[in-house]
Design a protein around this motif. Structure first.
Motif, short mmCIF file in Angstrom:
data_model
loop_
_atom_site.label_atom_id
_atom_site.label_comp_id
_atom_site.label_asym_id
_atom_site.label_seq_id
_atom_site.Cartn_x
_atom_site.Cartn_y
_atom_site.Cartn_z
N TRP A 130 -41.28 18.79 4.76
CA TRP A 130 -39.62 18.90 4.66
C TRP A 130 -39.50 17.56 5.28
O TRP A 130 -38.07 16.94 4.55
CB TRP A 130 -39.08 20.02 5.16
CG TRP A 130 -38.24 19.88 6.46
CD1 TRP A 130 -37.25 18.93 6.97
CD2 TRP A 130 -38.36 21.00 7.58
NE1 TRP A 130 -36.65 19.41 7.82
CE2 TRP A 130 -37.24 20.29 8.70
CE3 TRP A 130 -39.11 22.13 7.82
CZ2 TRP A 130 -37.28 21.10 9.70
CZ3 TRP A 130 -38.96 22.66 9.14
CH2 TRP A 130 -38.04 22.31 9.89
N GLY A 131 -39.99 17.04 6.03
CA GLY A 131 -39.46 15.69 6.60
C GLY A 131 -39.85 14.54 5.64
O GLY A 131 -38.93 13.64 5.41
N VAL A 132 -40.72 14.58 4.86
CA VAL A 132 -41.02 13.81 3.72
C VAL A 132 -40.17 13.97 2.73
O VAL A 132 -39.46 12.77 2.12
CB VAL A 132 -42.44 14.04 3.04
CG1 VAL A 132 -42.82 13.28 1.87
CG2 VAL A 132 -43.52 13.54 4.22
N VAL A 133 -39.59 15.16 2.27
CA VAL A 133 -38.57 15.48 1.32
C VAL A 133 -37.18 15.04 1.87
O VAL A 133 -36.50 14.21 1.13
CB VAL A 133 -38.60 16.86 0.93
CG1 VAL A 133 -37.37 17.09 -0.06
CG2 VAL A 133 -39.91 17.15 0.28
N THR A 134 -36.92 14.95 3.19
CA THR A 134 -35.68 14.48 3.72
C THR A 134 -35.64 13.00 3.50
O THR A 134 -34.56 12.56 3.24
CB THR A 134 -35.48 15.02 5.00
OG1 THR A 134 -35.56 16.44 5.36
CG2 THR A 134 -34.38 14.42 5.85
N ALA A 135 -36.49 12.26 3.78
CA ALA A 135 -36.68 10.96 3.84
C ALA A 135 -36.60 10.61 2.25
O ALA A 135 -35.84 9.43 2.16
CB ALA A 135 -37.85 10.33 4.26
N SER A 136 -37.10 11.35 1.46
CA SER A 136 -37.07 10.79 -0.03
C SER A 136 -35.63 11.23 -0.52
O SER A 136 -35.40 10.46 -1.62
CB SER A 136 -37.82 11.91 -0.89
OG SER A 136 -39.34 11.80 -0.31
N THR A 137 -34.47 11.96 0.00
CA THR A 137 -33.27 12.13 -0.33
C THR A 137 -32.71 10.59 -0.44
O THR A 137 -31.78 10.45 -1.33
CB THR A 137 -32.63 13.03 0.54
OG1 THR A 137 -33.20 14.05 0.78
CG2 THR A 137 -31.22 13.13 0.14
N ALA A 138 -33.16 9.68 0.31
CA ALA A 138 -32.53 8.32 0.26
C ALA A 138 -32.67 7.62 -1.21
O ALA A 138 -31.98 6.83 -1.33
CB ALA A 138 -33.32 7.44 1.48
N ALA A 139 -33.55 8.16 -1.91
CA ALA A 139 -33.83 7.68 -3.34
C ALA A 139 -33.09 8.42 -4.32
O ALA A 139 -33.25 7.97 -5.44
CB ALA A 139 -35.48 7.69 -3.53
N VAL A 140 -32.36 9.59 -4.05
CA VAL A 140 -31.53 10.17 -5.08
C VAL A 140 -30.26 9.43 -5.47
O VAL A 140 -29.69 8.61 -4.71
CB VAL A 140 -30.97 11.44 -4.43
CG1 VAL A 140 -30.11 12.10 -5.19
CG2 VAL A 140 -32.43 12.24 -3.89
N HIS A 141 -30.12 9.37 -6.83
CA HIS A 141 -28.90 8.70 -7.21
C HIS A 141 -28.09 9.57 -8.12
O HIS A 141 -27.01 9.10 -8.57
CB HIS A 141 -29.44 7.53 -8.23
CG HIS A 141 -30.12 6.55 -7.38
ND1 HIS A 141 -29.35 5.44 -6.70
CD2 HIS A 141 -31.32 6.13 -7.14
CE1 HIS A 141 -30.21 4.56 -5.94
NE2 HIS A 141 -31.37 5.12 -6.34
#
Length: 496
Positions: A130-141
């Motif tokens: 879930w840490g990986v996914v949280t960081a990946s939220t930065a790529a959401v548009h």
């Protein structure tokens, strides 16, 4: 086998039993004939301190990060999050609820998995992901990308509370556990204050390529993943598996929690435990309490900063003004733990602090919009209800016995928390902005109902204990390790 022989000498309860019914702890103890002598030779004060050093800091860090990763969109909402993702209408509410919908669905398989796998390792793995996914939220548009990340986070976070409840129950007596629950639940308060400071701090970070809220998600995700690695390395799966205890200390750790009569580790799945769970009144009282309480905590999680900004404050000042919410949560948690332990009054403590929260909802609902000080006080007081959740977790761990029933109850209570958080954000409809009076009145009503349910739970536990006192106890050897439920074991007494 010694365990089979002991089982044959034990009176039969509710039909045939096999060695699979035995808790793994009794099998471990029987490998050492003079375990009672070893138990007496261990310094128990030092043992508890050693356990605290290895369990409590990890639990506190994990829960703090889980709450931060839930609150992050609350803080991002005043950092340009909504316009950057083109969120309109009810999009923000739906994104907030989607995580909890996924969490509810994931709790059912999680309850089964947690009984079968090492809980410390399973918890650590889920935290890393879930840490990986949280960081990946930065790529959401856009909205769809946001929902996708929130759904995955909801699935992965489903393991946290059931695993922590199970682990605390393995290591501490019922009287000790409440303070440990309070400590790791203070992660909510820390996250509220730390999140407010982070939001304020990251609003001063400017980058040509990344918005400040995107940088915040990346940092949070990396810290969370690191905590997951820490949990895999350091969080023990049971007293029998703790590498930092000697053999004598392991046996002492097992024997000191025998008084709980809830067992430590048993992977044998029992359908009759689930049938009993469905028919157990305490389970449904606890579940309803969690749902009603989490309606208020959902407001704290997703709308407190927005409500403060709607009083006319700037985004940066709104983030700072949310810090006292965390302070109220922290003070309430510590005060509740003290009262509950000192006076054996867990359910009564819930009713008392729920009344404080109801006063806060009343202030938010009925004060005029120009009374900003009173409205702020209302938002802060609502946070007095949040310690109810750790008290419910404590009661579930203390009062539900039988490994399958206990694990399923942990998952059900965790799922109920998600149900309240699904409904909570939906109460704040855009058409009711900026005051959201209907939502605040609903909170007031549910808080009053929570106080009534808490008192009902107190009466139920008291009645059950008196009923068992009149029945009398039957002496059964090693009954604490026979994987009996709290209803099967007539020597079991409920905490309230």
């Amino acid at each position: 086998m010694a365990s089979d022989k002991r089982l044959e000498e034990t009176p039969r309860l509710n039909g045939k039993r096999s060695s699979a019914s035995l808790d793994r702890a009794i099998t471990y103890l029987e490998q050492q004939p003079d375990s009672q002598t070893i138990h007496a030779s261990v310094d128990h004060t030092q043992l508890v301190r050693r356990i605290d050093r290895h369990i409590v800091p990890i639990a506190l860090a994990i829960y703090t990060l889980q709450v931060l990763d839930k609150l992050d969109i609350n803080y991002a909402a005043v950092m340009g999050f909504n316009p950057d993702l083109r969120l309109v209408g009810n999009d923000f509410n739906n994104a907030a609820s989607s995580m909890y919908i996924a969490n509810v669905i994931a709790e059912l398989p999680t309850g089964y998995i947690v009984q079968k796998v090492p809980p410390g390792k399973w918890l650590g793995l889920n935290i890393i992901l879930w840490g990986v996914v949280t960081a990946s939220t930065a790529a959401v548009h856009n909205f769809h990308g946001l929902v996708a990340t929130r759904v995955v986070i909801g699935i992965l976070e489903a393991a946290t509370t059931p695993c922590l409840m199970l682990i605390i129950g393995m290591w501490y007596t019922k009287s000790e556990a409440i303070f440990r629950f309070a400590i790791w639940y203070c992660g909510l308060s820390i996250a509220q204050m730390l999140g407010s400071l982070m939001s304020w701090g990251f609003q001063h970070v400017h980058h040509d390529s990344l918005s400040s809220w995107r940088i915040m998600f990346i940092v949070l995700g990396c810290v969370t993943a690191a905590a997951g690695v820490w949990a895999i390395i350091s969080m023990p799966d049971s007293p029998m598996d703790a590498s930092w205890l000697t053999e004598a200390e392991k046996r002492a750790a097992i024997q000191r929690v025998a008084v709980n009569q809830t067992g430590i580790k048993n992977t044998h799945f029992k359908w009759q435990h689930l049938r009993e769970l469905v028919l157990d009144p305490q389970i449904w009282l606890l579940t309803c309490l969690v749902i009603l309480t989490s309606l208020s905590s959902g407001v704290v999680s997703f709308y407190s900063t927005t409500l403060i900004r709607n009083f006319g404050f700037s985004s940066q000042r709104s983030a700072l003004l949310n810090i006292p919410s965390g302070a109220v949560s922290l003070i309430s948690a510590l005060a509740t733990a003290y009262i509950a332990h000192r006076y054996n009054a867990r359910a009564l403590s819930m009713a008392l602090f729920t009344c404080f929260a109801a006063i806060g909802s009343g202030l938010m609902s009925f004060l005029p919009s120009y009374n900003r000080a009173g409205l702020l006080a209302g938002i802060y007081l609502v946070n007095a209800i949040t310690p109810n959740l750790f008290l419910i977790f404590s009661l579930t761990t203390s009062n539900v016995a039988g490994q399958t029933k206990r694990v399923a109850a942990n998952a059900l209570v965790s799922g109920a928390f998600s149900v309240g958080n699904i409904v909570g954000p939906q109460l704040f409809k855009p058409k009711d902005a900026p005051q959201y009076i209907p939502a605040k009145i609903v909170l007031l009503v549910t808080q009053i109902a929570s106080a009534v349910l808490a008192l009902s739970l107190r009466l139920y536990y008291g009645w059950k204990n008196k009923e068992r006192e009149h029945e009398g106890d039957k002496e059964i050897e090693n009954i604490e390790w026979l994987n009996l439920t709290d209803q099967e074991n007539k020597t079991f007494r409920y905490k309230y």
